[in-house]
Design an enzyme around this catalytic site. Structure first.
Site, short mmCIF file in Angstrom:
data_model
loop_
_atom_site.label_atom_id
_atom_site.label_comp_id
_atom_site.label_asym_id
_atom_site.label_seq_id
_atom_site.Cartn_x
_atom_site.Cartn_y
_atom_site.Cartn_z
N TYR A 54 -6.71 -9.25 15.24
CA TYR A 54 -6.43 -9.76 14.02
C TYR A 54 -5.23 -10.71 13.65
O TYR A 54 -5.04 -11.49 12.86
CB TYR A 54 -5.77 -8.66 13.06
CG TYR A 54 -6.81 -7.56 12.96
CD1 TYR A 54 -7.92 -7.44 13.43
CD2 TYR A 54 -6.28 -5.94 12.55
CE1 TYR A 54 -8.99 -6.40 13.28
CE2 TYR A 54 -7.09 -4.94 12.64
CZ TYR A 54 -8.31 -5.07 12.99
OH TYR A 54 -9.26 -4.20 12.68
N ARG A 109 -4.50 -2.00 -5.97
CA ARG A 109 -5.70 -1.26 -5.08
C ARG A 109 -5.08 -0.34 -4.30
O ARG A 109 -5.86 0.51 -4.03
CB ARG A 109 -6.38 -2.34 -4.61
CG ARG A 109 -7.07 -3.32 -5.94
CD ARG A 109 -8.22 -4.43 -5.28
NE ARG A 109 -8.67 -5.18 -6.36
CZ ARG A 109 -9.33 -6.36 -6.07
NH1 ARG A 109 -9.27 -6.84 -4.94
NH2 ARG A 109 -9.82 -7.05 -6.98
#
Length: 294
Positions: free
Chosen positions: A63, A255
């Site tokens: 990542y 979220r």
């Protein structure tokens, strides 16, 4: 999107179950995924999640943001001491660094970037059957476990044939297999094999990167309306009820709150079955037989 209060999130965070693994370790069932977040952007995302009550962070060398994750852990005090003991940190080896010596060297670099003394789980990211080195890589992982620098060993994207080959070469089953898993791509054969052999299943892309929010011609939306929750919460609740570990990714605080707040309702048997029926033939991500990541 429906809002969630701080009090509700705190209660939800305290309600997150732990899944017991085949090595007797226990992993929080909900974590924060960190795919496709730039290194310079990831620290505040992780800090927000920790503040909200997340105690499971899922990262990877591939990542390219472990340095930012390490900065967040240091800034919040979750890299050392008693706070560190309460946090589950996962990272993954680059596929290009599979092998015995290369894995050991890679882990040293990753540990330095993360600014921690150990990681809770170290994983082989892809099986790369066209360049298989998982057996030798696993031996390096076992050495790190013996040294106390890794607690639990896992794999990602392994199909039953890869799990069997790894077991034949090492005599071990991984504790966790992290796979693409969501309502329209349920991988039931892989899940069944893992359950048969005591391997916990962890879902990445648990909502198919958002595509499954509209699955089934409104099926998810109808269930969400019935429970006064969001479609995302419905899908995550379905995973929770299946006993799957989930690592939904979001850079947005609200979220993140919602993704953690999935313990105030339960799906009916009919609702759960309706989501089961959404299974389809198409994945959202890559094919483990051909793909290599980083």
């Amino acid at each position: 999107m429906l809002g969630t209060s701080d009090l509700a999130v705190a209660a939800a965070a305290a309600s997150v179950p732990h899944i017991k693994l085949n090595d007797d370790d226990e992993i929080p069932q909900i974590g924060l995924g960190l795919l496709r977040i730039k290194d310079e952007d990831v620290a505040p995302v992780v800090e927000t999640a920790l503040h909200l009550g997340y105690r499971h962070i899922d990262g990877a060398a591939g990542y390219n943001n472990e340095g930012g994750v390490g900065n967040a852990l240091a800034a919040t005090g979750y890299n050392r001491g008693r706070k560190r003991e309460k946090l589950w940190v996962t990272t993954k080896l680059r596929d290009s660094e599979q092998g015995y010596d290369s894995a050991l060297a890679a882990f040293d670099r990753q540990l330095s970037l993360l600014r921690v003394e150990y990681v809770d789980m170290y994983m082989i990211h892809w099986p790369t059957p066209f360049d298989w080195r998982a057996g030798e890589t696993w031996k390096a992982f076992a050495k790190l476990r013996e040294e106390g620098r890794v607690r639990t060993l896992g794999v990602c994207n392994f199909l039953p044939e890869h799990l069997e080959r790894l077991h034949k070469e090492t005599g071990e089953w991984p504790a966790v297999n992290q796979i693409e898993l969501h309502p329209t791509w349920q991988q039931r054969d892989v899940v069944a094999f893992c359950k048969e052999h005591g391997i916990a299943v962890e879902a990445y892309s648990p909502m198919a990167r958002g595509a499954d929010l509209n699955a089934g011609n409104g099926t998810i939306a109808e269930i969400a309306k019935a429970h006064n929750v969001s479609p995302a919460q419905v899908i995550l609740r379905w995973h929770i009820e299946n006993g799957t570990i989930i690592i939904p990714k979001s850079v947005h605080e609200e979220r993140q709150r919602q993704n953690l707040d999935v313990f105030g309702f339960a799906l009916t048997l009919d609702e759960h079955a309706a989501i089961d029926a959404l299974d389809g033939p198409k994945r959202a991500g890559h094919d483990p037989l051909t793909f290599s990541y980083a």
